[in-house]
Motif scaffolding. Structure first.
Motif, PDB file in Angstrom:
ATOM      1  N   ALA A 402       0.829  -1.211   0.000  1.00 14.01           N
ATOM      2  CA  ALA A 402       0.000   0.000   0.000  1.00 14.01           C
ATOM      3  C   ALA A 402       0.860   1.257   0.000  1.00 14.01           C
ATOM      4  CB  ALA A 402      -0.922  -0.016   1.222  1.00 14.01           C
ATOM      5  N   TRP A 403       1.879   1.267   0.830  1.00 12.82           N
ATOM      6  CA  TRP A 403       2.782   2.422   0.905  1.00 12.82           C
ATOM      7  C   TRP A 403       3.497   2.635  -0.422  1.00 12.82           C
ATOM      8  CZ3 TRP A 403       7.650   2.607   4.593  1.00 12.82           C
ATOM      9  CH2 TRP A 403       8.195   3.902   4.563  1.00 12.82           C
ATOM     10  N   GLN A 404       3.993   1.551  -0.973  1.00  7.66           N
ATOM     11  CA  GLN A 404       4.726   1.633  -2.228  1.00  7.66           C
ATOM     12  C   GLN A 404       3.821   2.130  -3.359  1.00  7.66           C
ATOM     13  OE1 GLN A 404       6.559  -2.103  -3.208  1.00  7.66           O
ATOM     14  NE2 GLN A 404       8.080  -1.161  -4.546  1.00  7.66           N
ATOM     15  N   HIS A 405       2.600   1.603  -3.419  1.00  2.00           N
ATOM     16  CA  HIS A 405       1.667   2.025  -4.469  1.00  2.00           C
ATOM     17  C   HIS A 405       1.306   3.493  -4.326  1.00  2.00           C
ATOM     18  CE1 HIS A 405      -1.665   1.911  -7.309  1.00  2.00           C
ATOM     19  NE2 HIS A 405      -2.433   2.479  -6.384  1.00  2.00           N
ATOM     20  N   ASN A 408       4.326   5.664  -5.374  1.00  4.43           N
ATOM     21  CA  ASN A 408       4.567   5.635  -6.815  1.00  4.43           C
ATOM     22  C   ASN A 408       3.499   6.417  -7.574  1.00  4.43           C
ATOM     23  OD1 ASN A 408       6.861   4.094  -6.529  1.00  4.43           O
ATOM     24  ND2 ASN A 408       5.823   2.143  -6.860  1.00  4.43           N
ATOM     25  N   ALA A 409       2.247   6.298  -7.133  1.00  2.91           N
ATOM     26  CA  ALA A 409       1.167   7.025  -7.799  1.00  2.91           C
ATOM     27  C   ALA A 409       1.359   8.531  -7.645  1.00  2.91           C
ATOM     28  CB  ALA A 409      -0.177   6.595  -7.228  1.00  2.91           C
ATOM     29  N   ALA A 410       1.695   8.962  -6.441  1.00  4.75           N
ATOM     30  CA  ALA A 410       1.918  10.394  -6.209  1.00  4.75           C
ATOM     31  C   ALA A 410       3.112  10.892  -7.001  1.00  4.75           C
ATOM     32  CB  ALA A 410       2.128  10.641  -4.720  1.00  4.75           C
ATOM     33  N   ASN A 411       4.156  10.082  -7.079  1.00  3.27           N
ATOM     34  CA  ASN A 411       5.353  10.485  -7.816  1.00  3.27           C
ATOM     35  C   ASN A 411       5.070  10.584  -9.312  1.00  3.27           C
ATOM     36  OD1 ASN A 411       8.319  10.983  -7.830  1.00  3.27           O
ATOM     37  ND2 ASN A 411       8.339   9.137  -9.083  1.00  3.27           N
ATOM     38  N   ARG A 415       5.397  13.812 -11.584  1.00  7.76           N
ATOM     39  CA  ARG A 415       6.301  13.784 -12.731  1.00  7.76           C
ATOM     40  C   ARG A 415       5.607  14.324 -13.980  1.00  7.76           C
ATOM     41  NH1 ARG A 415       7.105   8.583 -13.165  1.00  7.76           N
ATOM     42  NH2 ARG A 415       8.992   8.454 -11.883  1.00  7.76           N
ATOM     43  N   GLN A 416       4.377  13.896 -14.204  1.00  9.43           N
ATOM     44  CA  GLN A 416       3.656  14.363 -15.389  1.00  9.43           C
ATOM     45  C   GLN A 416       3.412  15.871 -15.335  1.00  9.43           C
ATOM     46  OE1 GLN A 416       3.191  12.530 -18.051  1.00  9.43           O
ATOM     47  NE2 GLN A 416       4.168  10.829 -16.952  1.00  9.43           N
ATOM     48  N   LEU A 451      12.428   9.993  -5.745  1.00  8.04           N
ATOM     49  CA  LEU A 451      12.157   8.597  -6.088  1.00  8.04           C
ATOM     50  C   LEU A 451      12.749   8.197  -7.428  1.00  8.04           C
ATOM     51  CD1 LEU A 451       8.462   8.099  -4.918  1.00  8.04           C
ATOM     52  CD2 LEU A 451      10.578   7.590  -3.709  1.00  8.04           C
ATOM     53  N   ASP A 452      13.015   9.181  -8.291  1.00 12.45           N
ATOM     54  CA  ASP A 452      13.572   8.880  -9.611  1.00 12.45           C
ATOM     55  C   ASP A 452      15.096   8.779  -9.611  1.00 12.45           C
ATOM     56  OD1 ASP A 452      11.121   8.728 -10.837  1.00 12.45           O
ATOM     57  OD2 ASP A 452      11.070  10.854 -11.364  1.00 12.45           O
TER      58      ASP A 452
END
Length: 696
Positions: A402-405, A408-411, A415-416, A451-452
């Protein structure tokens, strides 16, 4: 690591269709060996002490591996010699039901502490290592990431790094019973006694793995350290010890001497021998044979025997908690160093870490491990033990996923949003050009995101890369064959990063690019400069290949900067000789001056001090000589063009961490691909000046 130490000897009648084993002298009828339990306690204390205070190899982990196989082998050998089924599924369920609860506790505690104390840039690595630790492949994860287990700066190490040995043990706990099943089948088909078959089988594993370990340690030690194949012989030695021990007839006096000799040798491994970078090759024989000597000495029934020390109640009780102590001590050390800002634990803080870890291990063993392990209700039905395993996995996997998802979604959303405004908001090196007009918006954010950062390396899209994670070896091409021009990138990882602008230019102009780079391996062959024999061999091989390829241009770095104060920028004579070889072969060279290096990790500094980045930079005069060292050799290398991009990394006094809203470094010395993308037009201009080639 099992919690009991039982005598390993032939027991019970043989199966009806198997010849009986030869009589073996029973050295003792004891079912519990307190000296082995005490040995485990001493081994874990060695591991803890050397991690906390000395940062050197102790050999304690190797002793754990041997003891694990010693106990496992006795258990399965007795079953086979008594004619009982191995019941492998039952064994595996019981074992992992025993191991996973404390692993779940450790992983949950580490995830919570990482959320509290780690910068966002370190979270992805914690995620990856948490999954690897939970599912017993952490050793392969670390091997692929080129982790240096002996790195002195533990504050930047993973709090889960120590799971490598538990992962190897878990893999062996699956493999070893299968080997027993194979041996049982061979013994039955060939009507052989099981013990000689087992001795032959594990003897072959020992010889083959030891030979592999010695070879791989000599060539790729950083990978071999975590390689299960290079560790099999340590388990095989424990198995051979268990199989042969009942037949060893040694007098008490000899065993007394043997026990003390083993103890002295065990401690000497960490105190006397500087063997860290030679493990697990033949050097690992030292602690494992020392432990074997102690086990062979066994119970002497003498006040002079080493077993008297090893059987002391405090040591034996600590042996019961050795598994938990191993799990807890390393995260406690790493998080203390992160919170305190220290690079090493001192005497008093280290003592607090050790005592706190011991106390936590004893409590966890008493209130978590023992109740689950000894519960008759759980053992009564296998599905209950399976449920314990599944619950432990779910307790970690659910919040971790859950934390990872969520992260990643927020990142990805961020990014976009950044990409849509990258040109005006994140000009990077373009902001340093004389005609630059600042159009940065008020809501501009820095790129790349924390994160990138792990992915901020050159991308060979459309090409192929062969990466040897052991020593950051990258042999790559851009997929363009028979291009209008052929270029080769040579040198260390500092040369590798320059592929980013070069690949963009090559794609636009239909050029072929081949890259041969190796971490910590600049051009040259002089071992006195600090390069390894592996690097020397790599440079020799690639030089021959490049000369035969005869490209239109070789791109490499020239000087070497240092993050240490007082260490001047240098140009190695062996580098000059290597470039001279290329020039003599008629191959022109573009030599780029080295980029800045920093005392600390730049992304973490930027994250911690976003409003004031002045402390995240370096002083230009401390990194670069006033006159480039390459000026002295330019005349002797007429086919080499020296390029200096320092003004695009530093102003008159400092080398900042962020330029044009782009974070320039992905760690403490490698330039991000995001920043180098902004340097593409600048690089193209210098490339045209050096070569005179027409470019689109």
């Amino acid at each position: 690591m099992t919690s009991s130490a039982t005598l390993l000897r032939p027991a019970g009648p043989a199966a009806a269709d198997t010849p009986p084993p030869p009589p073996a002298p029973a050295r003792t009828t004891r079912k519990f060996l307190p000296e082995v339990q005490g040995l485990r306690a001493l081994a874990v204390l060695m591991v803890v002490a050397y991690h906390v205070w000395f940062g050197r190899i102790s050999g304690g982990v190797d002793i754990f591996l041997l003891i694990s196989a010693f106990l496992l082998t006795g258990q399965f050998t007795r079953r086979l010699e008594a004619g009982r089924p191995l019941e492998l599924l039952k064994y595996w369920v019981h074992l992992f039901k025993r191991l996973l609860p404390l692993i779940a506790v450790t992983l949950l505690a580490v995830l919570g502490a990482a959320w509290l104390f780690f910068p966002v840039s370190r979270w992805p690595d914690v995620f990856g290592q948490a999954w690897a630790s939970l599912f017993y492949y952490q050793n392969w994860y670390l091997a692929a990431e080129s982790v240096d287990y002996y790195a002195a700066q533990h504050s930047v190490a993973s709090p889960l790094q120590h799971f490598w040995s538990l992962s190897i043990q878990g893999q062996i706990f699956i493999l070893w019973p299968l080997l027993f099943a194979v041996a049982a089948l061979l013994a039955k088909l060939c009507r052989l006694r099981i013990r000689p078959v087992l001795i032959a089988l594990f003897g072959a594993v020992f010889a083959g793995s030891l030979a592999f370990s010695i070879t791989s340690t000599a060539t790729h030690q950083a990978f071999a350290y975590f390689d299960t194949r290079a560790r099999l012989w340590e388990f095989a030695l424990g198995s051979l010890l268990a199989l042969l021990l009942p037949y060893l007839k040694l007098g008490r006096g000899v065993r007394i001497v043997l026990g003390w000799a083993g103890l002295v040798a065990m401690f000497a491994c960490g105190i006397v021998l500087q063997v860290g970078q030679q493990f697990p090759g033949y050097m690992a024989l030292w602690p494992t044979l020392a432990a074997a000597a102690i086990i062979v000495a066994g119970f002497t029934d003498s006040r002079l025997g080493a077993d008297r020390l090893l059987s002391l109640k405090p040591l034996v009780k600590l042996g019961d908690s050795s598994y938990a102590l191993y799990l807890f001590h390393w995260p406690a050390l790493v998080f203390y160093l992160v919170v305190s800002g220290n690079e090493q634990a001192g005497l008093v803080p280290g003592l607090v870490i050790v005592l706190g870890s011991v106390a936590a291990a004893i409590l966890a063993t008493k209130f978590i491990d023992a109740p689950i392990r000894r519960s008759p209700w759980i053992e009564r039905k296998r599905r209950r033990a399976v449920t314990v395993i599944l619950v432990c996995v779910a307790l970690v996997a659910t919040p971790l996923a859950a934390w990872q998802h969520q992260l990643n979604a927020a990142n990805e959303a961020a990014r976009q949003a950044v990409l849509s405004q990258a040109a005006p908001n994140n000009p990077g090196a373009i902001s340093l050009l004389p005609d630059y007009v600042d159009r940065t918006g008020p809501d501009a954010v820095l790129v790349p995101s924390q994160l990138d950062m792990p992915d901020e390396w050159p991308r060979f899209e459309g090409g192929k890369c062969r990466s040897d994670g052991k020593e950051m070896l990258n042999i790559c091409n851009n997929g363009i064959e028979d291009g209008e021009k052929s270029l080769v990138v040579l040198g260390s990882s500092h040369a590798h990063v320059w592929n980013t602008p070069l690949l963009a230019i090559a794609k636009q102009n239909n050029w072929s690019v081949n890259s041969y780079t190796k971490g910590f391996c600049p051009l040259g062959d002089d071992l006195s400069t600090g390069i390894t024999e592996s690097c020397q061999k790599f440079n020799e091989d690639t030089m021959s290949e490049v000369v035969a390829l005869h490209p239109d241009l070789v791109v490499t770095t020239s000087t070497l900067t240092s993050s240490e104060k007082g260490e001047p920028e240098v140009l190695e004579p062996s580098w000059v000789a290597a470039v001279g070889t290329l020039n003599t072969a008629g191959i022109p060279v573009l030599a780029i001056r080295d980029t800045p290096r920093f005392a600390n990790l730049v992304p973490e500094c930027v994250e911690e001090s976003p409003e004031d980045l002045s402390d995240c930079g370096s002083v230009r005069s401390e990194l670069f000589a006033a006159v480039p060292p390459t000026d002295a050799v330019a005349g002797s290398l007429p086919e080499t063009t020296f390029v200096d991009f320092t003004d695009y990394f530093c102003d008159a006094t400092t080398c900042p961490a962020v330029i044009g809203n782009v974070i320039v470094y992905k760690d403490d010395n490698h330039v991000t691909s995001s920043y180098l993308k902004t340097m593409t037009p600048i690089f193209e201009r210098e490339l045209h000046t050096a070569t005179g080639w027409d470019m689109k």
